[in-house]
Structures are given as C-alpha cells and as structure tokens.
Design an enzyme around this catalytic site. Sequence first.
Site, PDB file in Angstrom:
ATOM      1  N   GLU A 193      13.381  48.388  40.720  1.00  0.00           N
ATOM      2  CA  GLU A 193      13.749  47.187  41.470  1.00  0.00           C
ATOM      3  C   GLU A 193      15.256  46.918  41.416  1.00  0.00           C
ATOM      4  O   GLU A 193      15.732  46.144  40.588  1.00  0.00           O
ATOM      5  CB  GLU A 193      12.995  45.951  40.960  1.00  0.00           C
ATOM      6  CG  GLU A 193      13.297  44.705  41.797  1.00  0.00           C
ATOM      7  CD  GLU A 193      12.648  43.434  41.276  1.00  0.00           C
ATOM      8  OE1 GLU A 193      12.730  42.407  41.968  1.00  0.00           O
ATOM      9  OE2 GLU A 193      12.071  43.466  40.166  1.00  0.00           O
ATOM     10  N   LYS A 229      10.824  48.496  44.642  1.00  0.00           N
ATOM     11  CA  LYS A 229      10.745  47.081  45.002  1.00  0.00           C
ATOM     12  C   LYS A 229      12.123  46.669  45.489  1.00  0.00           C
ATOM     13  O   LYS A 229      13.083  46.640  44.713  1.00  0.00           O
ATOM     14  CB  LYS A 229      10.297  46.236  43.814  1.00  0.00           C
ATOM     15  CG  LYS A 229      10.158  44.746  44.159  1.00  0.00           C
ATOM     16  CD  LYS A 229       9.474  43.968  43.050  1.00  0.00           C
ATOM     17  CE  LYS A 229       9.391  42.491  43.393  1.00  0.00           C
ATOM     18  NZ  LYS A 229       8.598  41.708  42.399  1.00  0.00           N
TER      19      LYS A 229
END
Length: 339
Positions: free
Chosen positions: A221, A257
């Site tokens: 992420e 992500k």
Amino acid sequence: MTWIPAKTVNFATLNAFWDSDRTLSGHLTLGRANFDRLPGDEERADMNTDQLKKAQSGAGFIAALDQSGGSTPKALKLYGIAEDAYSGDDQMFDLVHEMRTRIITSPAFDGDRIMGTILFEQTMDREIEGRPTADYLWNVKNIVPFLKIDKGLNDEQDGAQTMKPMPGLDDLLDRAAANGVFGTKERSVIKLPGAGLDAVVAQQFEVAEQVLAKGLVPIIEPEVDIKSPKKAEAEEQLKAALLDGVGKLGDKKVMLKLTLPDTDNLYKDLVEHPNVLRVVALSGGYSRDEANEKLSRNIGVIASFSRALTEGLTAQQSDEEFNSTLDQAIASIAKASST
C-alpha cells in the site's frame, strides 16, 4: 478442554513456497486463542486453495477494520464515542473491538459482498463469539482475513513517508499464519513524485518478500495523498515503479492497495499483471459517494475502504438502524467494486 477450530492455521505458502520442515512445537498461546495442534498438510492446502481462489476472483471488496493506536480515537469519535468516555489504551481498544465485533457479526456483513477484512493486531489476538477473530471471519462468514503489520510512518523525507522499523516482524507473521490469516497489509504515504517515492516502493517490496517467505500474501500500500499538488505525476511514477517491482517477483504474487487515480484505469496493466493477485483501492479521504463514483470507473479494481465503509455508523444506533446503515454502505461499495 481447549477448543480447537478447524482449518484455521495457515502455514501453507502460495505457489510452492511451503517449507515442509517448518513446524511449531509445544503449546502456542495467542491472546485469548489457544491452539494445541497444527492441522495436517491436507487441511492447510485445502484452506489455502479456498482463500486464494476467493482473494483472486471472489465478488465484493475488502473491509479495512485495521485502525491502530494512532487512528483509533478518531474512529471511535466518528462512531459516537468521545475521548473522555474512556481512560487509557486498554479501555480504548476494548471499545474499538466492540465496534468491530458489532460490524463483523452484523447480518449485513457477509461473504457474498465482502471478499476480505483487514485486521489490527489486537483484533487478531481477540475473539468474536468465542472464536479467534480470523477463524470467525473465514469459517463463519467466509471472509478472507488479512493483518495490518506496519508500525506507522517515518517523518516525511523527499516528499514521502516510508514505514517505521518493524521489530519482531517474523514472529508477528508466524502468529498471523497460526491464526489462519491469509495475507498482510503495510502502508506508506507519497506526497510528491521523486526520490522519496522510489524509496517507498523499494521498502514495500523488501517487506513483501519477507511476508511471502512466511507463506502469506502481502498487500502493498503506497498511498498517494489525494491532496498532493502533483498527484497525477506521482501516480505515473508509481505505476512505473510498481510494474518494475512486480516484474521481478518470479512466480510470486502480491496484492496492491492504491489511491484512486486521477486518470481512470491508470493501473490497468497492474490489474492484468500475472504477478498481481488483485488491485484494491483505498478511499483516501474521499466521501463514500465520491470514492464509489471514482472506483466504478476503474475496471477490475475493488474497494478496500475503512472510513468510507463505517461512515454513518454510531454506537447510539439501535441494532436495526445500525444493520440497515451498514447494509446500505456495503451494497453501494460492492456495486462500485463490480465493474
């Protein structure tokens, strides 16, 4: 007698990463969850295959319920619990676990619309209705459990914030695997293009390799701040860096992500990449309606929302009101994730 949940321990790796010599001996105590044995190879393989299939192609989205110590007071405040309603971290974490338990046990929170859930470490170590949280998610709700593993962010340098050191990460990953967790999530923040962005991506893939070595699937992420004055430029650089990183993974797979991009379908090449299991999007400060609208225009990307998911939920609502509000939120996010 100690209750032993079926098929909750996942030391199997993906794509030939399983090391048959790796074992745990003795009695393992994890918070309130006690395990007296590990399942056999067949149990591990069955569970891993089912979770992998759902993570790769299952309908729905990932619910991010992983607020940590720093973000928990804000989450509780939005839920209708002010900071003066509790004293100390223990009470705070008890209250947030009650909030998460109410969400997870709601009839609206189901595996048909929710593919996975990201947990905070303390949530993993606790129980829901007498079962370890990850076990409850998978064996009761048919939802794939993930674990947040980062310890927060370093100060900004070169327009980005890398992750703080993670001492004891190998032990945490072992505990996650023993709890039946499928994968992990680790967050960095990018505010500008440049050298800091490259440092974030390099660190993310370094940690990802450590996670993969334990048989878990990392969700990388590298969040691009939606308020960045050079957001689009940072996203172009990030895309190139991620494509370079996943291209060096061999037969290993990761999840990504990412912030919803300024350019629709910017990450199409990553969505279709053989080393990327799934691309998911964070809401990043957008309202639920705005995040859903942006998400619906990015084909093949599903949500991994936190605040946008719990928006409108309060401790003061009746169960009927709470479940109805949650159901509407889940329905809208699942629809946006289906494009």
